[in-house]
Design a protein around this motif. Structure first.
Motif, PDB file in Angstrom:
ATOM      1  N   ARG A  17       0.822  -1.205   0.000  1.00 10.80           N
ATOM      2  CA  ARG A  17       0.000   0.000   0.000  1.00 10.80           C
ATOM      3  C   ARG A  17       0.857   1.255   0.000  1.00 10.80           C
ATOM      4  N   LEU A  18       2.088   1.132   0.517  1.00  6.73           N
ATOM      5  CA  LEU A  18       2.962   2.295   0.567  1.00  6.73           C
ATOM      6  C   LEU A  18       4.416   1.882   0.356  1.00  6.73           C
ATOM      7  N   ILE A  19       5.115   2.672  -0.436  1.00  6.30           N
ATOM      8  CA  ILE A  19       6.546   2.492  -0.693  1.00  6.30           C
ATOM      9  C   ILE A  19       7.269   3.678  -0.078  1.00  6.30           C
ATOM     10  N   ALA A  20       8.174   3.399   0.844  1.00  3.86           N
ATOM     11  CA  ALA A  20       8.956   4.443   1.513  1.00  3.86           C
ATOM     12  C   ALA A  20      10.399   4.311   1.057  1.00  3.86           C
ATOM     13  N   THR A  21      10.935   5.351   0.461  1.00  2.00           N
ATOM     14  CA  THR A  21      12.299   5.247  -0.043  1.00  2.00           C
ATOM     15  C   THR A  21      13.168   6.407   0.397  1.00  2.00           C
ATOM     16  N   ASP A  22      14.353   6.059   0.867  1.00  2.23           N
ATOM     17  CA  ASP A  22      15.394   7.050   1.089  1.00  2.23           C
ATOM     18  C   ASP A  22      15.773   7.645  -0.271  1.00  2.23           C
ATOM     19  N   LEU A  23      16.431   8.796  -0.247  1.00  3.10           N
ATOM     20  CA  LEU A  23      16.830   9.449  -1.489  1.00  3.10           C
ATOM     21  C   LEU A  23      18.313   9.212  -1.805  1.00  3.10           C
ATOM     22  N   ASP A  24      19.198   9.921  -1.128  1.00  2.00           N
ATOM     23  CA  ASP A  24      20.626   9.851  -1.461  1.00  2.00           C
ATOM     24  C   ASP A  24      21.197   8.465  -1.180  1.00  2.00           C
ATOM     25  N   GLY A  25      21.850   7.905  -2.191  1.00  2.00           N
ATOM     26  CA  GLY A  25      22.444   6.586  -2.055  1.00  2.00           C
ATOM     27  C   GLY A  25      21.472   5.452  -2.238  1.00  2.00           C
ATOM     28  N   THR A  26      20.188   5.776  -2.428  1.00  6.07           N
ATOM     29  CA  THR A  26      19.160   4.739  -2.586  1.00  6.07           C
ATOM     30  C   THR A  26      18.371   4.966  -3.873  1.00  6.07           C
ATOM     31  N   LEU A  27      17.542   5.995  -3.901  1.00  9.91           N
ATOM     32  CA  LEU A  27      16.773   6.303  -5.110  1.00  9.91           C
ATOM     33  C   LEU A  27      17.624   7.101  -6.102  1.00  9.91           C
ATOM     34  N   LEU A  28      18.454   8.000  -5.562  1.00 14.13           N
ATOM     35  CA  LEU A  28      19.307   8.849  -6.400  1.00 14.13           C
ATOM     36  C   LEU A  28      20.633   8.157  -6.686  1.00 14.13           C
ATOM     37  N   ALA A  81      24.784   8.478  -7.796  1.00 14.89           N
ATOM     38  CA  ALA A  81      25.864   9.243  -7.175  1.00 14.89           C
ATOM     39  C   ALA A  81      25.904  10.691  -7.642  1.00 14.89           C
ATOM     40  N   ASP A  82      25.420  10.949  -8.858  1.00 11.38           N
ATOM     41  CA  ASP A  82      25.405  12.325  -9.373  1.00 11.38           C
ATOM     42  C   ASP A  82      24.134  13.069  -8.971  1.00 11.38           C
ATOM     43  N   ARG A  83      23.366  12.501  -8.035  1.00 16.14           N
ATOM     44  CA  ARG A  83      22.129  13.081  -7.486  1.00 16.14           C
ATOM     45  C   ARG A  83      21.005  13.177  -8.510  1.00 16.14           C
ATOM     46  N   THR A  84      21.033  12.325  -9.513  1.00 13.80           N
ATOM     47  CA  THR A  84      19.947  12.282 -10.484  1.00 13.80           C
ATOM     48  C   THR A  84      19.116  11.017 -10.299  1.00 13.80           C
ATOM     49  N   ILE A  85      17.891  11.076 -10.813  1.00 13.21           N
ATOM     50  CA  ILE A  85      16.994   9.931 -10.810  1.00 13.21           C
ATOM     51  C   ILE A  85      16.843   9.466 -12.251  1.00 13.21           C
TER      52      ILE A  85
END
Length: 274
Positions: free
Chosen positions: A6-17, A19-23
């Motif tokens: 029902r819900l997806i919780a994701t960290d950003l830096d080092g996980t979703l992003l 190394a260059d801070r892009t998605i």
């Protein structure tokens, strides 16, 4: 089998992003597919509010966010702070005094105004934030302690190992405040007692009527451990800190290999097959 979270919780830096801070376009596409299938997607990050716009600009739509390691819950659509749990000035003063007594050369910065501004000591390295109008030097030492802070940041040039320094700070603040880290440099992030990514996410999930066992969470660093322990399914990216890999239920590909997207694509495929 075949049931989406029902819900997806994701960290950003080092996980979703990466190394260059892009998605990646792949990640953007699969997050949109999950949302269309009925799974809420929430960003759960150590970043302050002021650092979110540059991330959300890469997505089809901004995400609800638990930021500052759980101290702030933010609605980007209305630019609204839904909840804030800062360190009060008196507590800030006690924490700073205790760390200065325990750790010679420690230096500080504070995230104030719900994370929209930072105030730092003269010795604090601003790094790539130098020149940001939302960041300023403290006029006087007590300026750091004048307002509630959603996060206190601590560095000490003699303590560069992040794990050892975080352990030292946590020991000094036991029972008084939370200490964690999400950086591979000697930076420790301090919140009020009980304020973690898990606490912030649990509050938002209660607002949505979502139970912990209906959540899949992704992370890579020690500040993600409370969230991953709380969530029904904990997924570490392959580049994760050993502390995260130890408590994860599953490990996906690294952030550079779109590990979150790869895991979610498998969930979607299983749902279609089911």
């Amino acid at each position: 089998m075949g049931k989406l979270p029902r819900l997806i919780a994701t960290d950003l830096d080092g996980t979703l992003l990466r190394a260059d801070r892009t998605i990646s376009a792949r990640t953007v596409e699969v997050l949109e597919r999950m949302s269309a299938a009925g799974s809420r997607v929430v960003a759960v990050t150590g970043r302050p509010v002021r650092w979110l716009a540059v991330v959300f600009a890469q997505l089809d739509a901004p995400l609800p966010a638990v930021c500052a390691n759980g101290a702030v819950v933010y609605d980007p659509v209305g630019d609204e702070i839904l909840r804030a749990d800062p360190l009060a000035p008196a507590l800030l003063a006690e924490v700073v005094d205790r760390l200065r007594a325990e750790i010679p050369g420690v230096m500080f910065a504070v995230e104030i105004e719900d994370g929209r501004r930072m105030v730092h000591e003269a010795a604090w390295p601003t790094l790539w934030e130098d020149g940001d109008p939302m960041i300023r030097l403290a006029d006087l030492p007590d300026d750091l302690l004048a307002a509630p802070a959603v996060k206190l940041l601590a560095r000490a040039s003699a303590h560069q190992d992040p794990d050892a320094f975080a352990k030292l700070v946590a020991g000094a603040l036991a029972g008084l405040a939370e200490a964690t880290h999400s950086s591979r440099s000697g930076l420790v992030e301090i919140s009020a007692a009980g304020v973690t990514k898990a606490a912030g996410l649990a509050w938002l999930c209660a607002r949505y009527g979502v139970a912990a066992d209906e959540v899949v969470a992704f992370g890579d660093m020690p500040n993600d451990v409370p969230m991953l322990t709380w969530a029904g399914t904990a997924v570490a990216v392959a580049n994760a800190h050993p502390a995260v890999r130890r408590i994860a239920d599953q490990v996906t590909l690294s952030h550079e290999e779109d590990g979150v997207a790869a895991y979610l694509e498998k969930l979607l495929a299983d749902a279609d097959a089911g």
